[in-house]
Scaffold this motif. Structure first.
Motif, mmCIF file in Angstrom:
data_model
loop_
_atom_site.group_PDB
_atom_site.id
_atom_site.type_symbol
_atom_site.label_atom_id
_atom_site.label_comp_id
_atom_site.label_asym_id
_atom_site.label_seq_id
_atom_site.Cartn_x
_atom_site.Cartn_y
_atom_site.Cartn_z
ATOM 1 N N SER A 23 50.545 41.387 42.262
ATOM 2 C CA SER A 23 49.857 40.606 41.237
ATOM 3 C C SER A 23 50.825 40.113 40.174
ATOM 4 N N ASP A 247 41.987 52.631 39.389
ATOM 5 C CA ASP A 247 42.164 51.195 39.201
ATOM 6 C C ASP A 247 41.064 50.615 38.317
ATOM 7 N N THR A 248 39.853 51.104 38.507
ATOM 8 C CA THR A 248 38.736 50.622 37.688
ATOM 9 C C THR A 248 38.988 50.906 36.216
ATOM 10 N N TRP A 300 43.054 42.905 39.667
ATOM 11 C CA TRP A 300 41.817 43.254 40.369
ATOM 12 C C TRP A 300 41.720 42.508 41.701
ATOM 13 N N ILE A 301 42.011 41.203 41.679
ATOM 14 C CA ILE A 301 41.888 40.400 42.890
ATOM 15 C C ILE A 301 42.924 40.802 43.938
ATOM 16 N N VAL A 304 43.781 45.413 43.816
ATOM 17 C CA VAL A 304 42.620 46.285 44.014
ATOM 18 C C VAL A 304 41.774 45.798 45.192
ATOM 19 N N LYS A 305 41.337 44.533 45.143
ATOM 20 C CA LYS A 305 40.504 43.993 46.224
ATOM 21 C C LYS A 305 41.335 43.594 47.447
ATOM 22 N N ASN A 306 42.644 43.488 47.262
ATOM 23 C CA ASN A 306 43.564 43.184 48.362
ATOM 24 C C ASN A 306 43.343 41.791 48.957
ATOM 25 N N TRP A 307 42.905 40.839 48.111
ATOM 26 C CA TRP A 307 42.786 39.445 48.540
ATOM 27 C C TRP A 307 44.125 38.775 48.253
ATOM 28 N N ARG A 308 44.971 38.683 49.262
ATOM 29 C CA ARG A 308 46.373 38.347 49.036
ATOM 30 C C ARG A 308 46.861 37.054 49.670
#
Length: 381
Positions: A23, A247-248, A300-301, A304-308
């Motif tokens: 990130s 992470d939250t 977060w994106i 955490v969410k692993n949208w890479r």
């Protein structure tokens, strides 16, 4: 300073943390995208189409004249903030391994001074102008000096509470200085370009010429609050590096801090205006607050969410952010874009050609960075 080539997985750029946060790479590249010319897309769209939304966005990608704040005013402080975020990873990891603080401090100071020198070269060219015509203040010098002092505070002030105290103390001290110290001919508390203490100190002590004749937005005195921009990044990086937080919880803390900084900054604005040129304490809080919120979103994106998948475009830029900033001075990317794409764009209408020329310019820059990325060649300072 030299390009380095490695067969290992590329590490984070400027400075290099031991553990990568994708990130952070992506956000640095996202930030640098606008610095390297991304905002021109909205400007040419506004000029060629007259669309209301394009005009609105083009306006947001300009600096305010003096007091106030637009998203574009956050681009520069965000870059300095991100240098601070990487500090607990780079320096903190080395301290944990037992590295000598004095040795690390020497590296920090060396890097800061190299950036100052690169800034002078960026402004004046490799073969310098006459001393009186040179500009010494620069974006790179601001990043180098403010980042250097923020990192030295991290190295030698071991208590987090004491670091927060220094942060608050600098902001209050800067406010007091600008409001209470009189400037000859203007008195105290004058926050105009000509009458502010910031401009007066620049005229007294800055060698060479000032960017705005009577004032330099990257001058001497305004470097003091810029240290706090770097420290805000250090505080954010410290939160992200904690192993005892989920992470939250990390994201919640970043968001709370960001919202609080923005709110406090605008409250302070009533007596100490938000002003990027003066880098006022209220500006530090507003720009720093938005930087915290953007970082929390990217973290977060991506982490955490692993949208890479979408990040690759920006990561390529972020890995060589300093290099692409400097390269614009010595490589004619506009000529290269014209050479490669002018023939193709010729078949389209004039508005499409205008917008296409900007897109081609950015594509050539990105292609240059992609080539270096594939060769695992990165400029380290």
């Amino acid at each position: 300073m030299q390009p380095t080539t490695s067969t290992q997985e590329p590490a984070l750029a400027q400075p290099v943390p031991i553990r990568r946060l994708l990130s952070l790479d992506a956000l640095r590249g996202f930030d640098m995208f606008w610095i390297m010319g991304g905002e021109e897309v909205f400007h040419v769209l506004a000029k060629t189409t007259g669309w209301a939304w394009a005009i609105f966005l083009a306006d947001q990608f300009t600096h305010v004249t003096w007091n106030g704040f637009r998203p574009y005013d956050c681009i520069f402080p965000l870059f300095l903030f991100l240098a601070g975020v990487s500090t607990p990873y780079s320096l903190g990891s080395r301290l944990a391994k037992g590295d000598n603080r004095a040795m690390l401090a020497r590296k920090v100071i060396t890097r800061g001074l190299i950036l100052v020198v690169l800034g002078i070269i960026y402004n004046n060219g490799l073969f310098m102008k006459p001393f009186a015509e040179m500009r010494f203040g620069s974006v790179l010098a601001r990043i180098g000096l403010a980042g250097m002092f923020a990192q030295l505070i991290y190295l030698y002030v071991r208590s987090e509470r004491a670091r927060y105290g220094i942060f608050i103390g600098i902001l209050l001290l800067y406010w007091a200085m600008l409001m209470l110290i009189p400037v000859p001919g203007f008195g105290a508390g004058n926050l105009t370009m000509e009458g502010s203490l910031v401009g007066y100190v620049d005229r007294l002590f800055m060698p060479g010429r000032l960017y705005k004749v009577v004032h330099d937005p990257e001058g001497l005195l305004s470097t003091l609050p810029a240290i706090c921009t770097g420290l805000l990044g250090v505080f954010a990086g410290t939160v992200l590096r904690r192993h005892n937080l989920t992470d939250t919880r990390k994201i919640q803390q970043l968001i709370l801090a960001g919202v609080s900084c923005v709110a406090l900054g605008w409250v302070w604005n009533s007596v100490f205006p938000v002003n990027k040129n003066l880098w006022t304490s209220s500006f530090v809080l507003v720009a720093g607050g938005w930087s915290l919120l953007i970082l929390s979103l990217f973290y977060w994106i991506i982490d955490v969410k692993n949208w890479r998948r979408w990040t690759f475009f920006f990561v390529v830029i972020g890995m060589n952010s300093i290099l692409i900033y400097l390269a614009g001075r010595v490589i004619d990317f506009e000529y290269a874009a014209h050479f490669l794409f002018a023939g193709l764009l010729h078949f389209f209408s004039e508005p499409v050609q205008t917008v296409g020329s900007v897109v081609a310019f950015l594509a050539v820059k990105w292609g240059f960075l992609y080539f270096l990325y594939k060769k695992k060649t990165f400029l380290r300072v």
